[in-house]
Design a protein around this motif. Sequence first.
Motif, PDB file in Angstrom:
ATOM      1  N   THR A  24       0.865  -1.176   0.000  1.00 16.08           N
ATOM      2  CA  THR A  24       0.000   0.000   0.000  1.00 16.08           C
ATOM      3  C   THR A  24       0.902   1.227   0.000  1.00 16.08           C
ATOM      4  N   SER A  25       0.316   2.385  -0.244  1.00 12.95           N
ATOM      5  CA  SER A  25       1.072   3.636  -0.254  1.00 12.95           C
ATOM      6  C   SER A  25       0.489   4.588   0.791  1.00 12.95           C
ATOM      7  N   PRO A  26       0.847   4.373   2.070  1.00 11.70           N
ATOM      8  CA  PRO A  26       0.317   5.239   3.133  1.00 11.70           C
ATOM      9  C   PRO A  26       0.897   6.646   3.052  1.00 11.70           C
ATOM     10  N   ASP A  27       0.269   7.621   3.735  1.00  9.03           N
ATOM     11  CA  ASP A  27       0.826   8.992   3.714  1.00  9.03           C
ATOM     12  C   ASP A  27       1.999   9.120   4.672  1.00  9.03           C
ATOM     13  N   LYS A  28       2.188   8.132   5.558  1.00 10.17           N
ATOM     14  CA  LYS A  28       3.322   8.209   6.485  1.00 10.17           C
ATOM     15  C   LYS A  28       3.743   6.807   6.883  1.00 10.17           C
ATOM     16  N   LEU A  29       5.017   6.696   7.290  1.00  9.18           N
ATOM     17  CA  LEU A  29       5.541   5.459   7.866  1.00  9.18           C
ATOM     18  C   LEU A  29       6.029   5.805   9.266  1.00  9.18           C
ATOM     19  N   VAL A  30       5.583   5.030  10.249  1.00 10.80           N
ATOM     20  CA  VAL A  30       6.055   5.223  11.613  1.00 10.80           C
ATOM     21  C   VAL A  30       7.206   4.239  11.825  1.00 10.80           C
ATOM     22  N   CYS A  31       8.401   4.800  12.022  1.00 15.55           N
ATOM     23  CA  CYS A  31       9.624   4.005  12.147  1.00 15.55           C
ATOM     24  C   CYS A  31       9.945   3.768  13.616  1.00 15.55           C
ATOM     25  N   LEU A  32      10.166   2.508  13.964  1.00 16.33           N
ATOM     26  CA  LEU A  32      10.471   2.120  15.332  1.00 16.33           C
ATOM     27  C   LEU A  32      11.950   1.745  15.404  1.00 16.33           C
ATOM     28  N   ALA A  33      12.727   2.491  16.181  1.00 14.57           N
ATOM     29  CA  ALA A  33      14.178   2.281  16.265  1.00 14.57           C
ATOM     30  C   ALA A  33      14.493   0.834  16.607  1.00 14.57           C
ATOM     31  N   GLY A  34      15.397   0.237  15.815  1.00 11.44           N
ATOM     32  CA  GLY A  34      15.841  -1.117  16.068  1.00 11.44           C
ATOM     33  C   GLY A  34      14.837  -2.205  15.721  1.00 11.44           C
ATOM     34  N   ILE A  35      13.659  -1.839  15.221  1.00 14.57           N
ATOM     35  CA  ILE A  35      12.607  -2.833  14.945  1.00 14.57           C
ATOM     36  C   ILE A  35      12.192  -2.836  13.483  1.00 14.57           C
ATOM     37  N   GLY A  36      11.700  -1.702  13.014  1.00 12.04           N
ATOM     38  CA  GLY A  36      11.203  -1.617  11.647  1.00 12.04           C
ATOM     39  C   GLY A  36      10.062  -0.626  11.560  1.00 12.04           C
ATOM     40  N   TYR A  42       8.295  -6.855   7.915  1.00  9.48           N
ATOM     41  CA  TYR A  42       9.546  -7.205   8.603  1.00  9.48           C
ATOM     42  C   TYR A  42       9.508  -6.853  10.080  1.00  9.48           C
ATOM     43  N   ALA A  43       8.771  -5.825  10.466  1.00  8.24           N
ATOM     44  CA  ALA A  43       8.585  -5.532  11.894  1.00  8.24           C
ATOM     45  C   ALA A  43       7.692  -6.604  12.522  1.00  8.24           C
ATOM     46  N   LEU A  44       6.761  -7.136  11.728  1.00  6.99           N
ATOM     47  CA  LEU A  44       5.830  -8.155  12.218  1.00  6.99           C
ATOM     48  C   LEU A  44       6.400  -9.574  12.134  1.00  6.99           C
ATOM     49  N   GLY A  45       7.522  -9.737  11.411  1.00  2.00           N
ATOM     50  CA  GLY A  45       8.112 -11.069  11.254  1.00  2.00           C
ATOM     51  C   GLY A  45       7.412 -11.924  10.214  1.00  2.00           C
ATOM     52  N   THR A  46       6.696 -11.276   9.270  1.00  2.00           N
ATOM     53  CA  THR A  46       5.930 -12.019   8.253  1.00  2.00           C
ATOM     54  C   THR A  46       6.443 -11.778   6.831  1.00  2.00           C
ATOM     55  N   GLY A  47       7.654 -11.240   6.709  1.00  2.00           N
ATOM     56  CA  GLY A  47       8.230 -10.987   5.389  1.00  2.00           C
ATOM     57  C   GLY A  47       8.867 -12.233   4.801  1.00  2.00           C
ATOM     58  N   SER A  48       9.143 -12.198   3.508  1.00  2.00           N
ATOM     59  CA  SER A  48       9.742 -13.348   2.814  1.00  2.00           C
ATOM     60  C   SER A  48      11.049 -13.813   3.447  1.00  2.00           C
ATOM     61  N   TYR A  49      11.816 -12.875   3.992  1.00  2.00           N
ATOM     62  CA  TYR A  49      13.121 -13.228   4.550  1.00  2.00           C
ATOM     63  C   TYR A  49      13.141 -13.076   6.069  1.00  2.00           C
ATOM     64  N   SER A  50      11.971 -13.061   6.692  1.00  4.76           N
ATOM     65  CA  SER A  50      11.907 -12.902   8.152  1.00  4.76           C
ATOM     66  C   SER A  50      12.573 -14.044   8.898  1.00  4.76           C
ATOM     67  N   ASP A  51      12.688 -15.208   8.242  1.00  3.92           N
ATOM     68  CA  ASP A  51      13.354 -16.344   8.887  1.00  3.92           C
ATOM     69  C   ASP A  51      14.877 -16.183   8.876  1.00  3.92           C
ATOM     70  N   PRO A  53      16.751 -13.157   9.952  1.00  7.11           N
ATOM     71  CA  PRO A  53      16.733 -11.773  10.450  1.00  7.11           C
ATOM     72  C   PRO A  53      18.060 -11.043  10.235  1.00  7.11           C
ATOM     73  N   GLU A  54      17.949  -9.770   9.922  1.00  6.26           N
ATOM     74  CA  GLU A  54      19.124  -8.898   9.837  1.00  6.26           C
ATOM     75  C   GLU A  54      18.655  -7.469  10.048  1.00  6.26           C
ATOM     76  N   THR A  55      19.494  -6.661  10.676  1.00  5.93           N
ATOM     77  CA  THR A  55      19.093  -5.291  11.005  1.00  5.93           C
ATOM     78  C   THR A  55      18.805  -4.464   9.763  1.00  5.93           C
ATOM     79  N   GLY A  56      19.412  -4.813   8.631  1.00  6.75           N
ATOM     80  CA  GLY A  56      19.226  -4.036   7.408  1.00  6.75           C
ATOM     81  C   GLY A  56      17.849  -4.142   6.797  1.00  6.75           C
ATOM     82  N   ARG A  57      17.017  -5.026   7.306  1.00  2.00           N
ATOM     83  CA  ARG A  57      15.666  -5.134   6.741  1.00  2.00           C
ATOM     84  C   ARG A  57      14.651  -4.275   7.474  1.00  2.00           C
ATOM     85  N   GLN A  58      15.106  -3.421   8.378  1.00  2.00           N
ATOM     86  CA  GLN A  58      14.157  -2.600   9.128  1.00  2.00           C
ATOM     87  C   GLN A  58      13.430  -1.618   8.221  1.00  2.00           C
ATOM     88  N   ILE A  59      14.126  -1.111   7.213  1.00  2.00           N
ATOM     89  CA  ILE A  59      13.515  -0.218   6.222  1.00  2.00           C
ATOM     90  C   ILE A  59      14.384  -0.273   4.959  1.00  2.00           C
TER      91      ILE A  59
END
Length: 160
Positions: A24-36, A42-51, A53-59
């Motif tokens: 989706t294309s929301p008007d804003k993204l709320v970024c959580l430090a160290g999480i996503g 990826y913050a929810l752990g439901t992404g294709s590569y969530s199994d 984990p790496e810090t670079g997938r936060q955004i």
Amino acid sequence: RELAMWEGRVLSLHSCAAKSEPLTSPDKLVCLAGIGIEGDRYALGTGSYSDKPETGRQITLIETEALEALARDWNMELKPEETRRNVVTEGTPLNHLVGRQFRIGGEVVLEGIRLNTPCQYLEDLVGIKSLFKSLINRSGLNCRIVTGGTIRGGDPIRPL
């Protein structure tokens, strides 16, 4: 050697709650430090590569210039939301930001962790043959969220 001064901006924002869902294309993204990103796969752990984990997938970010080059050099039309990246930028030298911190808007500080590598998954998902090959070295930047906050379309992007 220091990077020359530049200022980019956020063109569009994208997110989804689970792998292979359309972004989706929301008007804003709320970024959580160290999480996503709040509510993102990826913050929810439901992404294709969530199994894996790496810090670079936060955004993840990609340059609109890369999409323009795809159209110009490869005659391939890839919509911003089809890139599966969270932020589409303009005027931002993403390939030069690995290992560097930069600010988006007034609050959010990101650190470039690694260049994003194109994947067969994206090619299969959008159904564009040889997309993988055409995105090598311009598939965007995977980042860690150092300081959380809100990103909105049009926000400036500046080096720290």
